[in-house]
Write a protein that holds these residues in place. Structure first.
Motif, PDB file in Angstrom:
ATOM      1  N   GLY A 203     -19.314   8.277 -24.359  1.00 34.53           N
ATOM      2  CA  GLY A 203     -18.787   8.109 -23.017  1.00 34.53           C
ATOM      3  C   GLY A 203     -19.727   7.298 -22.144  1.00 34.53           C
ATOM      4  N   GLY A 204     -19.217   6.880 -20.992  1.00 37.08           N
ATOM      5  CA  GLY A 204     -19.993   6.077 -20.052  1.00 37.08           C
ATOM      6  C   GLY A 204     -19.195   4.869 -19.595  1.00 37.08           C
ATOM      7  N   LEU A 205     -19.879   3.838 -19.192  1.00 36.53           N
ATOM      8  CA  LEU A 205     -19.219   2.605 -18.771  1.00 36.53           C
ATOM      9  C   LEU A 205     -18.480   1.992 -19.955  1.00 36.53           C
ATOM     10  N   TYR A 206     -17.193   1.695 -19.757  1.00 39.01           N
ATOM     11  CA  TYR A 206     -16.421   1.162 -20.884  1.00 39.01           C
ATOM     12  C   TYR A 206     -15.595  -0.072 -20.542  1.00 39.01           C
ATOM     13  N   GLU A 207     -15.406  -0.387 -19.254  1.00 40.69           N
ATOM     14  CA  GLU A 207     -14.634  -1.573 -18.909  1.00 40.69           C
ATOM     15  C   GLU A 207     -14.979  -2.065 -17.514  1.00 40.69           C
ATOM     16  N   ALA A 208     -14.681  -3.328 -17.271  1.00 37.48           N
ATOM     17  CA  ALA A 208     -14.771  -3.932 -15.940  1.00 37.48           C
ATOM     18  C   ALA A 208     -13.510  -4.752 -15.739  1.00 37.48           C
ATOM     19  N   SER A 209     -12.990  -4.741 -14.527  1.00 35.91           N
ATOM     20  CA  SER A 209     -11.747  -5.455 -14.271  1.00 35.91           C
ATOM     21  C   SER A 209     -11.812  -6.216 -12.958  1.00 35.91           C
ATOM     22  N   THR A 210     -10.996  -7.239 -12.877  1.00 37.06           N
ATOM     23  CA  THR A 210     -10.867  -8.022 -11.650  1.00 37.06           C
ATOM     24  C   THR A 210      -9.400  -8.338 -11.433  1.00 37.06           C
ATOM     25  N   MET A 211      -8.982  -8.398 -10.156  1.00 38.28           N
ATOM     26  CA  MET A 211      -7.594  -8.680  -9.843  1.00 38.28           C
ATOM     27  C   MET A 211      -7.497  -9.455  -8.534  1.00 38.28           C
ATOM     28  N   LEU A 212      -6.812 -10.581  -8.584  1.00 36.02           N
ATOM     29  CA  LEU A 212      -6.521 -11.376  -7.397  1.00 36.02           C
ATOM     30  C   LEU A 212      -5.064 -11.141  -7.027  1.00 36.02           C
ATOM     31  N   THR A 213      -4.825 -10.754  -5.774  1.00 37.22           N
ATOM     32  CA  THR A 213      -3.480 -10.409  -5.321  1.00 37.22           C
ATOM     33  C   THR A 213      -3.093 -11.265  -4.123  1.00 37.22           C
TER      34      THR A 213
END
Length: 259
Positions: A203-213
């Protein structure tokens, strides 16, 4: 969906981006299309209808296809919400449904992950009018072996004025051992039936995401929203034998009418 996707997270933030005035009730109805990976780490995408039914009562109660059913409010720069939501499952075969293809034959032998109702808790803080820091937790109420997640994010309004509202959101996802094992791991029994090597992620940090809306208002009631983003698997999730693509693109578009 096997989890609360980057697209749904962004749409949720957009719909809950401010508590209504005390006398306001609002109903938002809309529809469009969403495109995202079949499962986290898949190199195949799926397209599915995006249905928007979002009701907010002046008291703070809301019922939504994107936010679940719950309560939210705002006290100065602090916003908060608690909702009952649903985390979808994952099939180990291609399956056609009303909401697009789910699962994948590439996961044959991995077995089915059952969906579960979740408590979805959110907290936001605006140090500046155009900047918000957010925390969102997803806690399963059944099938607790599916695990818990926590997302920490920052959102900035790049343009606000006239008919257009453009925002950028960045988020980091953290999860417990159960979540990583369920969605990115391979048990010895699964290895024997699927052909994947056994794998036990931590377990721990598993993803990073970005979104432009980009939200464009045609008038006081009609608007169109476009979302473009990506989710990057990190650390043990990116090294899973199930991961065929570490970066999963996400896109969505819907038109809505506010009553």
């Amino acid at each position: 969906m096997q989890k609360r996707s980057c697209l749904i997270f962004a749409a949720t933030c957009l719909l809950s981006g401010g508590a209504p005035a005390a006398e306001d009730n609002q109903l938002l109805i809309g529809g469009g299309v969403a495109v995202e990976a079949r499962y986290a780490g898949s190199d195949r995408n799926k397209a599915a209808p995006l249905v928007v039914l979002d009701y907010t009562h002046a008291s703070g109660f809301f019922a939504s296809t994107l936010r679940g059913v719950g309560y939210g409010g705002q006290d100065g720069p602090v916003s908060y919400s608690a909702a009952l939501g649903y985390r979808g499952g994952r099939k180990d075969k291609d399956q056609h449904s009303l909401f697009g293809n789910t699962g994948s034959n590439e996961l044959k032998g991995m077995g089915e992950i059952k969906g579960n109702p979740s408590a979805v808790l959110g907290l936001g803080f605006k140090p500046l009018p155009m900047l918000e820091l957010t925390l969102s937790a997803d806690l399963p109420l059944s099938h607790r072996e599916n695990g818990k997640t926590l997302h920490a994010g920052i959102g900035a309004q790049l343009l606000r004025g006239g008919p257009d509202n453009v925002s950028l959101a960045l988020a980091a996802g953290f999860a417990d051992n159960n979540y990583l094992q369920t969605y990115h791991g391979v048990t010895a029994a699964q290895a024997a039936t699927s052909g994947f090597s056994a794998y036990r992620p931590r377990g721990g940090l598993y993803e990073a995401s970005t979104m432009l809306t980009w939200e464009h208002s045609f008038d006081a009631r009609w608007s169109a929203t476009t979302m473009l983003g990506a989710t990057q698997l990190l650390r043990d999730a990116s090294r899973s034998p199930l991961t065929k693509r570490k970066t999963n693109p996400t896109a969505g578009f819907y038109v809505s009418y506010a009553y």
